[in-house]
Design a protein around this motif. Structure first.
Motif, PDB file in Angstrom:
ATOM      1  N   ASP A   2      -4.457   2.482   8.630  1.00  0.00           N
ATOM      2  CA  ASP A   2      -5.665   2.311   7.832  1.00  0.00           C
ATOM      3  C   ASP A   2      -5.258   1.889   6.423  1.00  0.00           C
ATOM      4  O   ASP A   2      -4.645   2.657   5.686  1.00  0.00           O
ATOM      5  N   PRO A  41      -8.714  -0.665   0.704  1.00  0.00           N
ATOM      6  CA  PRO A  41      -8.968  -1.938   0.022  1.00  0.00           C
ATOM      7  C   PRO A  41      -8.458  -1.902  -1.417  1.00  0.00           C
ATOM      8  O   PRO A  41      -8.496  -0.870  -2.090  1.00  0.00           O
ATOM      9  N   VAL A  42      -7.986  -3.033  -1.876  1.00  0.00           N
ATOM     10  CA  VAL A  42      -7.464  -3.151  -3.234  1.00  0.00           C
ATOM     11  C   VAL A  42      -8.607  -3.516  -4.161  1.00  0.00           C
ATOM     12  O   VAL A  42      -9.309  -4.496  -3.939  1.00  0.00           O
ATOM     13  N   VAL A  43      -8.807  -2.717  -5.199  1.00  0.00           N
ATOM     14  CA  VAL A  43      -9.871  -2.957  -6.163  1.00  0.00           C
ATOM     15  C   VAL A  43      -9.239  -3.534  -7.420  1.00  0.00           C
ATOM     16  O   VAL A  43      -8.388  -2.916  -8.040  1.00  0.00           O
TER      17      VAL A  43
END
Length: 74
Positions: A29, A32-34
């Motif tokens: 899993d 997500p990259v912010v």
């Protein structure tokens, strides 16, 4: 030879139960990259007062008031 056959049967039965479900690929899993992006605008909090100060300094420097001449002899 019977000990070897017994050991082989026990090993075969335990191996079949260990792999009963087949191979399942591990699920990774990935979070997500912010990316925090700032708007491309100028900082009016510093630029506007600096321009006003520059304008006042230019106005004072360009002032050609020659009232310092007190020559009263005509």
């Amino acid at each position: 030879m019977t000990k070897f056959a017994t050991f082989a049967v026990a090993l075969g039965l335990s191996a079949s139960t260990a792999l009963a479900g087949g191979y399942v690929a591990p699920v990774v899993d990935v979070a997500p990259v912010v990316v925090d992006t700032k708007p491309a605008s100028s900082n009016a909090g510093l630029i506007v007062p600096a321009l006003l100060l520059l304008g006042v300094a230019a106005a004072v420097a360009a002032d050609n008031n020659d009232d310092d001449d007190d020559d009263t002899t005509n």
